[in-house]
Design a protein around this motif. Structure first.
Motif, mmCIF file in Angstrom:
data_model
loop_
_atom_site.group_PDB
_atom_site.id
_atom_site.type_symbol
_atom_site.label_atom_id
_atom_site.label_comp_id
_atom_site.label_asym_id
_atom_site.label_seq_id
_atom_site.Cartn_x
_atom_site.Cartn_y
_atom_site.Cartn_z
ATOM 1 N N GLY A 97 -0.858 -18.666 4.311
ATOM 2 C CA GLY A 97 -2.558 -17.744 4.094
ATOM 3 C C GLY A 97 -2.291 -16.549 4.987
ATOM 4 N N LYS A 98 -1.549 -15.911 5.397
ATOM 5 C CA LYS A 98 -2.371 -14.714 6.268
ATOM 6 C C LYS A 98 -2.813 -13.505 5.155
ATOM 7 C CE LYS A 98 -1.033 -16.452 10.283
ATOM 8 N NZ LYS A 98 -2.214 -17.103 11.609
ATOM 9 N N VAL A 99 -3.472 -12.771 5.863
ATOM 10 C CA VAL A 99 -3.669 -12.174 4.576
ATOM 11 C C VAL A 99 -2.367 -10.758 4.920
ATOM 12 C CG1 VAL A 99 -4.948 -9.855 4.051
ATOM 13 C CG2 VAL A 99 -6.415 -12.014 4.407
ATOM 14 N N VAL A 100 -1.595 -10.328 4.432
ATOM 15 C CA VAL A 100 -0.746 -8.842 4.992
ATOM 16 C C VAL A 100 -0.770 -7.826 4.264
ATOM 17 C CG1 VAL A 100 1.802 -8.749 4.939
ATOM 18 C CG2 VAL A 100 1.227 -11.080 5.122
ATOM 19 N N LEU A 101 -1.401 -6.682 4.321
ATOM 20 C CA LEU A 101 -0.757 -5.635 4.046
ATOM 21 C C LEU A 101 -0.018 -5.138 4.470
ATOM 22 C CD1 LEU A 101 -2.784 -3.104 2.269
ATOM 23 C CD2 LEU A 101 -3.975 -2.830 4.028
ATOM 24 N N PHE A 102 0.835 -4.009 3.716
ATOM 25 C CA PHE A 102 1.788 -3.535 4.178
ATOM 26 C C PHE A 102 2.371 -2.261 3.687
ATOM 27 C CE2 PHE A 102 6.553 -3.990 2.541
ATOM 28 C CZ PHE A 102 7.076 -3.204 2.932
ATOM 29 N N PRO A 151 -2.013 -13.393 14.179
ATOM 30 C CA PRO A 151 -3.360 -13.536 13.692
ATOM 31 C C PRO A 151 -3.805 -13.842 11.980
ATOM 32 C CG PRO A 151 -1.037 -11.301 14.075
ATOM 33 C CD PRO A 151 -1.326 -12.108 14.946
ATOM 34 N N GLN A 152 -4.866 -13.254 11.380
ATOM 35 C CA GLN A 152 -4.521 -13.564 10.343
ATOM 36 C C GLN A 152 -4.684 -12.692 9.333
ATOM 37 O OE1 GLN A 152 -5.416 -16.988 9.566
ATOM 38 N NE2 GLN A 152 -5.331 -15.800 6.793
ATOM 39 N N LEU A 153 -4.998 -11.572 10.091
ATOM 40 C CA LEU A 153 -4.706 -9.808 8.982
ATOM 41 C C LEU A 153 -3.559 -9.940 9.700
ATOM 42 C CD1 LEU A 153 -5.788 -7.862 7.502
ATOM 43 C CD2 LEU A 153 -6.615 -7.296 8.578
ATOM 44 N N ILE A 154 -2.635 -9.018 8.943
ATOM 45 C CA ILE A 154 -1.513 -9.014 9.405
ATOM 46 C C ILE A 154 -1.437 -7.214 9.149
ATOM 47 C CG2 ILE A 154 0.894 -8.658 9.724
ATOM 48 C CD1 ILE A 154 1.082 -11.813 9.501
ATOM 49 N N TYR A 214 1.181 -1.353 -0.195
ATOM 50 C CA TYR A 214 -0.058 -0.217 0.167
ATOM 51 C C TYR A 214 0.989 1.381 -0.453
ATOM 52 C CZ TYR A 214 -4.562 2.847 1.026
ATOM 53 O OH TYR A 214 -5.400 3.396 0.722
ATOM 54 N N LEU A 215 1.119 1.382 -1.074
ATOM 55 C CA LEU A 215 1.944 2.624 -1.389
ATOM 56 C C LEU A 215 1.418 4.393 -1.453
ATOM 57 C CD1 LEU A 215 4.288 0.719 -3.719
ATOM 58 C CD2 LEU A 215 3.809 0.606 -1.166
ATOM 59 N N CYS A 220 6.432 -8.113 -2.056
ATOM 60 C CA CYS A 220 4.573 -8.147 -2.870
ATOM 61 C C CYS A 220 4.359 -8.619 -4.107
ATOM 62 C CB CYS A 220 4.046 -6.090 -2.813
ATOM 63 S SG CYS A 220 4.384 -5.871 -1.028
ATOM 64 N N SER A 221 2.867 -9.106 -3.927
ATOM 65 C CA SER A 221 2.016 -9.927 -5.207
ATOM 66 C C SER A 221 1.729 -8.807 -5.508
ATOM 67 C CB SER A 221 1.512 -10.126 -4.736
ATOM 68 O OG SER A 221 1.551 -11.624 -3.069
ATOM 69 N N ARG A 222 1.422 -7.898 -5.330
ATOM 70 C CA ARG A 222 0.614 -7.459 -5.800
ATOM 71 C C ARG A 222 0.329 -5.547 -5.185
ATOM 72 N NH1 ARG A 222 -3.912 -8.052 -7.898
ATOM 73 N NH2 ARG A 222 -4.526 -6.350 -7.876
ATOM 74 N N VAL A 223 0.092 -4.198 -5.813
ATOM 75 C CA VAL A 223 0.567 -2.783 -5.472
ATOM 76 C C VAL A 223 -0.805 -2.250 -5.791
ATOM 77 C CG1 VAL A 223 3.148 -2.795 -5.059
ATOM 78 C CG2 VAL A 223 1.818 -1.918 -7.158
#
Length: 254
Positions: free
Chosen positions: A182-187, A151-154, A32-33, A199-202
Motif C-alpha cells: 500500500g505504499k506510494v512509490v515514485l521511481f 514511510p508511506q511515500l517512497i 518517472y522517465l 512499474c504499473s504505469r509510467v
C-alpha cells in the motif's frame, strides 16, 4: 495518493518543469522517465520540498505538502540521485543519526538498523568509515536510511546506481513488495528494462513537459510498439540513435 497539479519550476525565467500534472497512487509503482535535463530530478526535489515550486500545487493524501511540511516529510522516504553522505561517520553511526532525526524509539531503531545492515550485506562493515565504502555500499546506506521509518511515500531517484546484480534484484523485488503493502512509490530511472518489469504505469517527461502518463500496457497498445524502450525513443529521444552510433564508430575507426 500523491498529486501534482500544473507544477512548474523556472530558473532565471526558463522552465525546467513546465505545467506538469500526474498522480501516483498507493499500491502502484509509478515510473518517472525522461532524458537527462528533462526535469525529473527537479520534480523529485520539489516533491521532497528541497526546492520550491514556481507555480502549481503538490498534494499528498488530499492536503498540500506546504500545509504542514514537517508532518509530510515524516511520512516520506527519499533516495536521491547523488549519494551525499557524511564520510567521517560509519554506516551504523549514519543510520543511528537518521533514526534519531526521525524520532524512532531506541529499541525499534536498534532492531531495524541491525536488520537492515544484515539484510543489505553491510553488517561486517558497519563500523568502517563511509569514506571507504564502494558506490554500491553507499547506495545501500541511502536505501536503508530512506526506509527505516516505514514511510508511506517512497521517492526513488536512480536507486540502482552502483548496485551489483544481486543487490539490484533484491531492490527490484523490494520496490514491488512495498507497493503491494500500500505504499506510494515514485521511481525514476534510466534502466528502462527494470522500469518495464516493476512499474504499473509510467510518466514520461521531455524538455520539462509531460508527453505520456498511462499504464505500460496501454502505451504499448496505443503506440503499437512492443517495448517501453521503443515508446521512450518515440516520445522523448530526438536523435536517430542508430545513426549516431554508426557515426561515432566511423569516427573512431577512421
Amino acid at each position: 495518493m500523491l498529486e501534482l497539479r500544473r507544477v512548474s519550476k523556472h530558473f532565471s525565467g526558463i522552465a525546467a518543469v513546465d505545467d506538469v500534472s500526474f498522480t501516483a497512487r498507493p499500491g502502484e509503482v509509478t515510473g518517472y522517465l525522461g532524458p537527462n535535463g528533462s526535469g525529473k530530478s527537479t520534480t523529485m526535489k520539489m516533491i521532497t520540498g528541497l526546492i520550491e515550486m514556481t507555480l502549481g500545487e503538490i498534494r499528498f493524501e488530499g492536503k498540500s505538502i506546504l500545509d504542514d511540511p514537517i508532518a509530510y516529510r515524516r511520512r516520506m522516504g527519499y533516495v536521491p540521485e547523488e549519494p551525499y553522505l557524511y564520510n567521517h561517520l560509519s554506516g551504523v553511526e549514519y543510520l543511528t543519526m537518521v533514526a534519531q532525526l526521525r524520532n524512532l524509539p531506541w529499541r525499534t531503531a536498534g532492531e531495524r538498523i541491525d536488520g537492515l545492515l544484515r539484510l543489505l550485506s553491510l553488517y561486517d562493515d558497519r563500523h568502517a568509515s563511509i569514506a571507504g565504502y564502494s558506490k554500491g555500499m553507499r547506495q545501500k546506506v541511502l536505501i536503508a536510511a530512506a526506509l527505516m521509518h516505514d514511510p508511506q511515500l517512497i521517492l526513488l531517484d536512480e536507486p540502482f546506481s552502483g548496485l551489483d546484480v544481486g543487490s539490484g534484484l533484491v531492490l527490484r523485488s523490494l520496490i514491488q513488495e512495498l507497493a503491494q503493502r500500500g505504499k506510494v512509490v515514485l521511481f525514476s530511472s534510466h534502466e528502462l528494462d527494470t522500469v518495464e518489469r516493476i512499474c504499473s504505469r509510467v510518466v514520461i517527461l521531455h524538455r520539462g513537459k509531460l508527453v505520456a502518463d498511462d499504464t505500460i500496457v496501454r502505451l504499448r497498445s496505443l503506440m503499437e510498439l512492443p517495448t517501453l524502450e521503443g515508446i521512450f525513443s518515440q516520445l522523448a529521444v530526438e536523435q536517430d540513435t542508430e545513426s549516431m552510433a554508426r557515426q561515432i564508430a566511423d569516427l573512431i575507426h577512421a
